[in-house]
Design an enzyme around this catalytic site. Structure first.
Site, PDB file in Angstrom:
ATOM      1  CB  SER A 140      -0.968   0.014   1.186  1.00  0.00           C
ATOM      2  OG  SER A 140      -2.083  -0.805   0.925  1.00  0.00           O
ATOM      3  CE  LYS A 143      -4.578   1.988  -0.464  1.00  0.00           C
ATOM      4  NZ  LYS A 143      -3.929   0.679  -0.454  1.00  0.00           N
ATOM      5  CB  SER A 318      -4.685   1.529   3.847  1.00  0.00           C
ATOM      6  OG  SER A 318      -3.732   0.978   2.967  1.00  0.00           O
TER       7      SER A 318
END
Length: 482
Positions: A140, A143, A318
């Protein structure tokens, strides 16, 4: 003198009487004003003292309910609070990370491939790197790339539109999907904590107003803006029901069947569910797939929260779906198509624009959910260094704060000195296991701001062990007086 002595103007008279002569009218008015001022001031003091006394009594009663006496705290004044997001000092010395990080990164918990990069935020000077150009699955932390690209190309104030235009017949309208997954029925839903979604109820009301109060019979759903598969490469169909949703250019509450739960099951066809919700609000009886005619008159439009709020939401929580939707929205704006391939092109170009080395980088989605993505720690730090001096600098405001917010709110328990000092995006993949990352910024004890990225792949010591090791490493750097 009593308050009533000169309260009534009729009491003033020129007739002689025993005692002092009556005051002249102007003198009497001045005296009355002084009297009233004195009385109100006295009342204010009485009320203030009474309120203060009540407050002291309440504190005392809690501290010593039997006697009502005030018990002072053991230590007074209290200790200064720990600093949170302390500002950087351009005059602070550069930390000698070469002297401390080799031992820290030799931690037995980090027994897989570890890509690490630390750089000075002010000058861009590399302070330490280890396997920094080795492409690994970033999870993640991807991102952050999505947010940087969105801020750079769309801007912090950009909002995703959802539009309704006239249909092919008088008794129809076309709901034109624009890529917004955060729509809600009434403005309340899962996303309201960070990014309040546009209301379908408001959209329906605007359409009815534009049509003079007449509801259409049919709502056509136009999803032609999205022309790709519902899942990115590497993302399984099972994950579309748990970790994200089947990608579609319009959804209500992110396609969740329960808008109060982040990991609720998702609708198999979230776009059609959204269209049916809209038709019900509008009073239409049929929903069909269709495409808006070129030049069709616009009846109404609503917009998502601004990109700054959307980025806060998908970085702090997230959120995979929202990150992918934003990445595809950026692709649409830059490449003219909402596809995973266009998204990859935009992300690579954005990194190159910030002087990041694109060698070995692979982007299949914007969320990091795909285990087939590849990123390097050096590319992360180079990108953030470039973003710091651009429109994309807003990304730093979205990063979770250690021990305080987002996915770092319950981290750094064993490294509490890093709380409020380290600010970073986490990354974890449970399938396959052995993928953990942490990317962001910290401030040293001397006040120097450092940008860093840590990516671990293939470790066998467990997620929590690697996360704790990364917390302790970044904390040690933040406390370093080296």
């Amino acid at each position: 003198m009593s308050l009533s002595d000169n309260a009534d103007p009729k009491g003033a008279s020129s007739t002689p009487h025993a005692g002092p002569a009556a005051p002249a009218p102007q003198q009497g008015q001045a005296r009355r004003r002084r009297a009233l001022t004195w009385v109100f001031a006295t009342l204010a003091v009485v009320v203030t003292v009474a309120a203060a006394g009540g407050l002291v009594w309440q504190i005392s009663a809690v501290a010593s309910p039997r006697t009502g006496t005030f018990t002072p705290p053991e230590a007074y004044p209290p200790a200064d609070p720990a600093p949170v997001l302390a500002g950087s000092d351009a005059a602070a010395p550069l930390p000698d990370l070469e002297s401390v990080l080799p031992d820290l990164l030799a931690d037995s918990r980090l027994n897989g491939s570890l890509s690490a990069s630390f750089a000075d935020a002010l000058t861009g000077e590399v302070l330490f790197q280890q396997e920094a150009t080795t492409p690994l699955a970033p999870a993640s932390s991807m991102k952050v790339v999505t947010a940087v690209a969105a801020f750079e190309h769309l801007g912090a104030e950009f909002r995703i539109p959802t539009t309704v235009v006239e249909g092919p017949t008088d008794d129809s309208v076309v709901l034109v999907a624009g890529g917004d997954p955060t729509l809600t029925v009434d403005g309340k839903g899962y996303y309201t904590d960070y990014a309040e979604g546009a209301s379908l109820t408001d959209l329906a009301d605007l359409v009815l107003e534009a049509r003079g109060g007449t509801a259409p019979t049919t709502v056509y759903l136009d999803t032609s803006v999205f022309t790709d598969s519902v899942n990115a490469t590497g993302v399984t169909m099972a994950e579309l029901d748990t970790s994200t949703a089947p990608m579609a250019p319009i959804m209500v509450d992110g396609g969740r069947t329960d808008n109060t739960q982040k990991y609720s099951p998702h609708h198999a066809d979230p776009a059609m569910v959204a269209a049916q919700e809209f038709a019900d609000l509008l009073g239409a009886t049929a929903v069909e797939a269709g495409t808006a005619e070129a030049g069709a008159a616009e009846l109404a439009v609503v917009h998502s929260a601004p990109m700054s709020a959307l980025a806060d939401s998908f970085i702090l929580t997230s959120d995979n779906l929202l990150a992918d939707a934003v990445a595809l929205q950026t692709a649409l704006a830059v490449e003219g198509e909402m596809t995973w391939a266009a998204m990859s092109t935009v992300h690579l170009a954005t990194l190159e624009g910030f002087s990041a080395d694109p060698a070995g980088l692979v982007f299949h989605d914007g969320s990091g959910l795909s285990p087939d993505n590849r990123m390097t720690a050096k590319a992360f730090t180079q990108m953030l260094l470039g973003a710091a001096g651009s429109h994309a600098s807003s990304v730093f405001e979205s990063l979770p704060v250690a021990g305080y917010s987002g996915t770092l709110d319950d981290r750094f328990g064993t490294a509490e000195e890093g709380e409020g000092v380290v600010r970073a995006k986490t990354g974890t993949l449970t399938q396959p296991t052995g993928v953990i990352s942490l990317t962001g910024t910290l401030t040293t004890a001397n006040g120097r701001q450092v940008i860093f990225s840590l990516i671990s792949n293939g470790h066998t010591t467990g997620e929590s062990a690697v996360e704790t090791a990364m917390d302790e490493i970044t904390t040690a750097v933040s406390q370093c007086g080296c």
